[in-house]
Design a protein around this motif. Sequence first.
Motif, PDB file in Angstrom:
ATOM      1  N   GLU A   1      48.253 -38.056   7.755  1.00  0.00           N
ATOM      2  CA  GLU A   1      49.034 -38.901   8.665  1.00  0.00           C
ATOM      3  C   GLU A   1      48.331 -40.183   9.090  1.00  0.00           C
ATOM      4  O   GLU A   1      48.964 -41.060   9.680  1.00  0.00           O
ATOM      5  N   HIS A   2      47.022 -40.276   8.845  1.00  0.00           N
ATOM      6  CA  HIS A   2      46.265 -41.488   9.214  1.00  0.00           C
ATOM      7  C   HIS A   2      45.424 -41.901   8.005  1.00  0.00           C
ATOM      8  O   HIS A   2      44.188 -41.861   8.052  1.00  0.00           O
ATOM      9  N   PRO A   3      46.089 -42.305   6.908  1.00  0.00           N
ATOM     10  CA  PRO A   3      45.371 -42.527   5.648  1.00  0.00           C
ATOM     11  C   PRO A   3      44.327 -43.645   5.714  1.00  0.00           C
ATOM     12  O   PRO A   3      43.432 -43.702   4.868  1.00  0.00           O
ATOM     13  N   ASP A   4      44.423 -44.535   6.730  1.00  0.00           N
ATOM     14  CA  ASP A   4      43.437 -45.632   6.817  1.00  0.00           C
ATOM     15  C   ASP A   4      42.124 -45.184   7.442  1.00  0.00           C
ATOM     16  O   ASP A   4      41.139 -45.935   7.417  1.00  0.00           O
ATOM     17  N   VAL A   5      42.102 -43.998   8.036  1.00  0.00           N
ATOM     18  CA  VAL A   5      40.900 -43.543   8.733  1.00  0.00           C
ATOM     19  C   VAL A   5      39.888 -43.003   7.723  1.00  0.00           C
ATOM     20  O   VAL A   5      40.242 -42.229   6.828  1.00  0.00           O
ATOM     21  N   LYS A   6      38.634 -43.422   7.898  1.00  0.00           N
ATOM     22  CA  LYS A   6      37.557 -42.955   7.012  1.00  0.00           C
ATOM     23  C   LYS A   6      36.877 -41.782   7.719  1.00  0.00           C
ATOM     24  O   LYS A   6      36.249 -41.973   8.762  1.00  0.00           O
ATOM     25  N   VAL A   7      37.009 -40.574   7.153  1.00  0.00           N
ATOM     26  CA  VAL A   7      36.537 -39.357   7.818  1.00  0.00           C
ATOM     27  C   VAL A   7      35.191 -38.914   7.260  1.00  0.00           C
ATOM     28  O   VAL A   7      35.020 -38.790   6.044  1.00  0.00           O
ATOM     29  N   THR A   8      34.235 -38.661   8.183  1.00  0.00           N
ATOM     30  CA  THR A   8      33.002 -37.968   7.816  1.00  0.00           C
ATOM     31  C   THR A   8      32.952 -36.677   8.623  1.00  0.00           C
ATOM     32  O   THR A   8      33.126 -36.702   9.851  1.00  0.00           O
ATOM     33  N   VAL A   9      32.729 -35.560   7.936  1.00  0.00           N
ATOM     34  CA  VAL A   9      32.606 -34.258   8.612  1.00  0.00           C
ATOM     35  C   VAL A   9      31.128 -33.909   8.718  1.00  0.00           C
ATOM     36  O   VAL A   9      30.388 -34.010   7.732  1.00  0.00           O
ATOM     37  N   LEU A  10      30.711 -33.510   9.929  1.00  0.00           N
ATOM     38  CA  LEU A  10      29.375 -32.932  10.129  1.00  0.00           C
ATOM     39  C   LEU A  10      29.560 -31.472  10.511  1.00  0.00           C
ATOM     40  O   LEU A  10      30.193 -31.178  11.538  1.00  0.00           O
ATOM     41  N   ASP A  11      29.054 -30.560   9.692  1.00  0.00           N
ATOM     42  CA  ASP A  11      29.241 -29.133   9.968  1.00  0.00           C
ATOM     43  C   ASP A  11      28.024 -28.364   9.452  1.00  0.00           C
ATOM     44  O   ASP A  11      27.545 -28.612   8.336  1.00  0.00           O
ATOM     45  N   ALA A  12      27.566 -27.401  10.259  1.00  0.00           N
ATOM     46  CA  ALA A  12      26.383 -26.615   9.879  1.00  0.00           C
ATOM     47  C   ALA A  12      26.724 -25.512   8.882  1.00  0.00           C
ATOM     48  O   ALA A  12      25.823 -24.864   8.344  1.00  0.00           O
TER      49      ALA A  12
END
Length: 331
Positions: free
Chosen positions: A23-34
């Motif tokens: 729904e927000h294709p312009d957003v650049k997502v980085t996931v930080l997860d342990a």
Amino acid sequence: MRLLVTGGAGFIGTNFVHQTVREHPDVKVTVLDALTYAGDQASLAPVADRISFVQGDVADADLVDRLVADCDVVVHFAAESHNDNSLANPWPFVQTNVVGTFTLLEAVRRHGTRYHHISTDEVYGDLELDDPAKFTPQRPYNPSSPYSATKASSDLLVRAWVRSFGVQATISNCSNNYGPYQHVEKFIPRQITNMVDGVRPKLYGTGQNVRDWIHVEDHNAAVWAIIDRGRIGETYLIGADGEQSNKDVVELILELMGEPRDAYDLVSDRPGHDLRYAIDSTKLRDELGWQPRFPGFRDGLAATIEWYRQNAAWWRPQKDATEAKYAQLGR
Ligand code: NAD
Ligand code: TDX
């Protein structure tokens, strides 16, 4: 917008990342997860080519500083999230929920980054079954378990960092979520997957405890409304008027899976078990125009049952270890 999502390989974070990519294709997502026992990178496989993934700890100050320096907004989902685990071993809850949140707050303070803090209705303690009141943002904190005490602590850190250091933060406290990708230790997936395995559902105590259920998609749509339009320093309560006793939920799961509604077992109760949660989400609805868009609980639960039936390959690897933990607790 460059968005850092902590805990993006867990239940709510995964659904948030999927919704954001959709729904927000312009957003650049980085996931930080342990990638603790509760995180699963496979949950992000459908969007793997659209996001960046970093395996690491939210309490790792150097790593967090580097990632925060490179983003515009942080949404902090990462937590130890299960009450039963917090009763067996509280330390990881203090470390991740309190020290981890502190670490992120110091980084967003240094870099002037917008921060949204994901929390729970459990910070308010519980309500009597016949109390006409619901939780509001004005209610004093009164957490019961090590889990909810560490979440309450993290919320208070956020409030102090807003007031003392001018950090640009918002907080949301949501009620019980259900939907796809929820770990099989949690109430609804545990019962569905037990039934797939021919095991009867297990209700703690008498099953009278009430939870206020919301579909995870509605929770995450509210988080986006707060990121987009929330007022800095404010707390928003997220709930969809979904109060149900645990017994009613189990009976509905049994019915939807074609079994007699009384084919469940009562097991020993959780120590300190909160009786009832109920959210008043008026502020979120009036101020930000959010409304739940997911159809009623019955349809949402039927869709969730179908998801667990279709995705045994996702939950099967976690099932035996989870039930072995419960067996030790006699539940
Ligand atoms: P979850 O246990 O399914 O996922 C937690 C994720 O955080 C996992 O991917 C795990 O690997 C990661 N994680 C744990 N410790 C970490 C650390 N030290 N560093 C980096 N990552 C770490 O939890 P969830 O149900 O998705 O809950 C997400 C958030 O929403 C939590 O903050 C929880 O308190 C809150 N919340 C949950 C509910 C609910 O019903 N599940 C309701 C209200 C609020
Ligand atoms: O087998 C079970 N039988 C049972 O009766 C399990 C696992 C739970 N229960 C009961 C305990 C609770 O009354 O069901 C209810 C829901 O249990 P959980 O799924 O463990 O959730 P809860 O303790 O209510 O907390 C959840 O909602 C708030 C999330 O796990 C938290 O992360 C969130 O903050």
